[in-house]
Each structure stands twice: as structure tokens, then as C-alpha cells.
Scaffold this motif. Structure first.
Motif, PDB file in Angstrom:
ATOM      1  N   ASP A 247       7.218 -10.744  -4.870  1.00  0.00           N
ATOM      2  CA  ASP A 247       7.776 -12.126  -5.509  1.00  0.00           C
ATOM      3  C   ASP A 247       9.341 -12.032  -5.026  1.00  0.00           C
TER       4      ASP A 247
ATOM      5  N   ILE B 144       4.290  -7.310  -6.737  1.00  0.00           N
ATOM      6  CA  ILE B 144       3.120  -8.004  -7.426  1.00  0.00           C
ATOM      7  C   ILE B 144       1.840  -7.659  -7.033  1.00  0.00           C
TER       8      ILE B 144
ATOM      9  N   GLU C  76       6.918 -16.111  -2.064  1.00  0.00           N
ATOM     10  CA  GLU C  76       5.865 -14.742  -2.174  1.00  0.00           C
ATOM     11  C   GLU C  76       5.609 -14.581  -0.944  1.00  0.00           C
TER      12      GLU C  76
ATOM     13  N   TYR D   1      -0.639  -7.212  -9.928  1.00  0.00           N
ATOM     14  CA  TYR D   1      -0.990  -8.585 -10.546  1.00  0.00           C
ATOM     15  C   TYR D   1      -1.964  -9.218  -9.668  1.00  0.00           C
TER      16      TYR D   1
END
Length: 158
Positions: A133, A151, A119, A154
């Protein structure tokens, strides 16, 4: 009893013609096998390329030195650079300053055969950062592959 004799030259010529016919048949068979294999490879390459192009995740195909050789449209969207601009760039140029610390190491690790997820952040054309990621691996032909999943959303929700 009659003994039939053939001139040795005629016998050798017949053997030579027979050998040429056999070699010609074998050559055609071998050429057919080569043609089939080449077509299989072209088909496989076309499938891989189509899979990369149609992927929603950014995919980079890199040389063993970490230079971008192919970038799919999703990589262009994520970085804000067109695919032509991405080609020829070093992987490290696309990484955020904190990820650059691992950049050279990253390419070496992939080249050494390590497949891993990492990441990190990618710098886009306007200087903004996108959290990804990343999945990194080496391919059988010595090339390297990077697949990124955005991401950012997220992370914001966490």
C-alpha cells in the motif's frame, strides 16, 4: 562665548567609526540569526533522516524526475537490494509490470502535487512480487516521497 569647531575630517571619521560599529553589530546579529537557522535546518534534517531510517515501512526519497536519492533499510529489505543499489534507480524499475503502466503517470501525478495512496506490487531482487500500500507525496523542496506498507500477509488472509 567660545565657539568650538571640529575639523570636518575628524567629524566624518567619528561618524564613519560609529557607522562601522553599528554595521559590525548588525552583521554579528544577522550572522547569529543565520547560524541559528542553519542549525535548526540541520537538526530538522537529522530528525527526518532518523525517522526514515528507523521506520519499519520502506521509505524512498525521490528526485523530481523519480530517481531514488535515499532509501531506508526497510526498503532494502523489501526489495532485496541494498540502499546503495536502490539509489539512482527509477521508481518505475521497482514496480511490477502491471504497476509500470502507471509508473510515469505516477511520478507526474506526484510532481503535480497530488498526494495519494496506491496499492500495487513491487519487484524484489529475485523477481518475486510484494504487495504494498503505497503513499506518495511531493515535499516542499520539490522532492518526492514514497512510503510503502507491505500488505502481502494481509492479502493472503483475505
Amino acid at each position: 562665548m567660545y565657539l568650538v569647531t571640529f575639523p570636518i575630517g575628524l567629524l566624518l571619521a567619528a561618524i564613519g567609526v560609529l557607522a562601522l560599529l553599528l554595521m559590525s553589530r548588525d552583521k554579528r546579529k544577522l550572522q547569529s540569526m543565520v547560524d541559528e537557522r542553519v542549525e535548526e535546518l540541520r537538526s530538522s534534517e537529522a530528525r527526518y533522516k532518523e525517522m526514515c531510517i528507523s521506520s519499519y515501512d520502506p521509505i524512498l526519497l525521490l528526485s523530481s524526475e523519480g530517481l531514488v536519492e535515499m532509501a531506508n533499510p526497510a526498503a532494502a529489505v523489501l526489495t532485496g537490494k541494498d540502499t546503495g543499489e536502490l539509489e539512482g534507480m527509477r521508481l518505475e524499475e521497482l514496480l511490477s509490470p502491471d504497476a509500470k503502466l502507471l509508473g510515469g503517470d505516477l511520478v507526474q501525478r506526484i510532481r503535480d502535487g497530488a498526494a495519494f495512496r496506491y496499492e500495487h506490487r513491487v519487484v524484489n531482487a529475485s523477481g518475486g512480487l510484494t504487495e504494498v500500500d503505497g503513499t506518495y507525496s511531493s515535499l516542499p523542496d520539490g522532492k518526492l516521497q514514497a512510503i510503502w506498507r507491505d500488505i502481502t500477509e494481509y492479502r493472503r488472509r483475505q
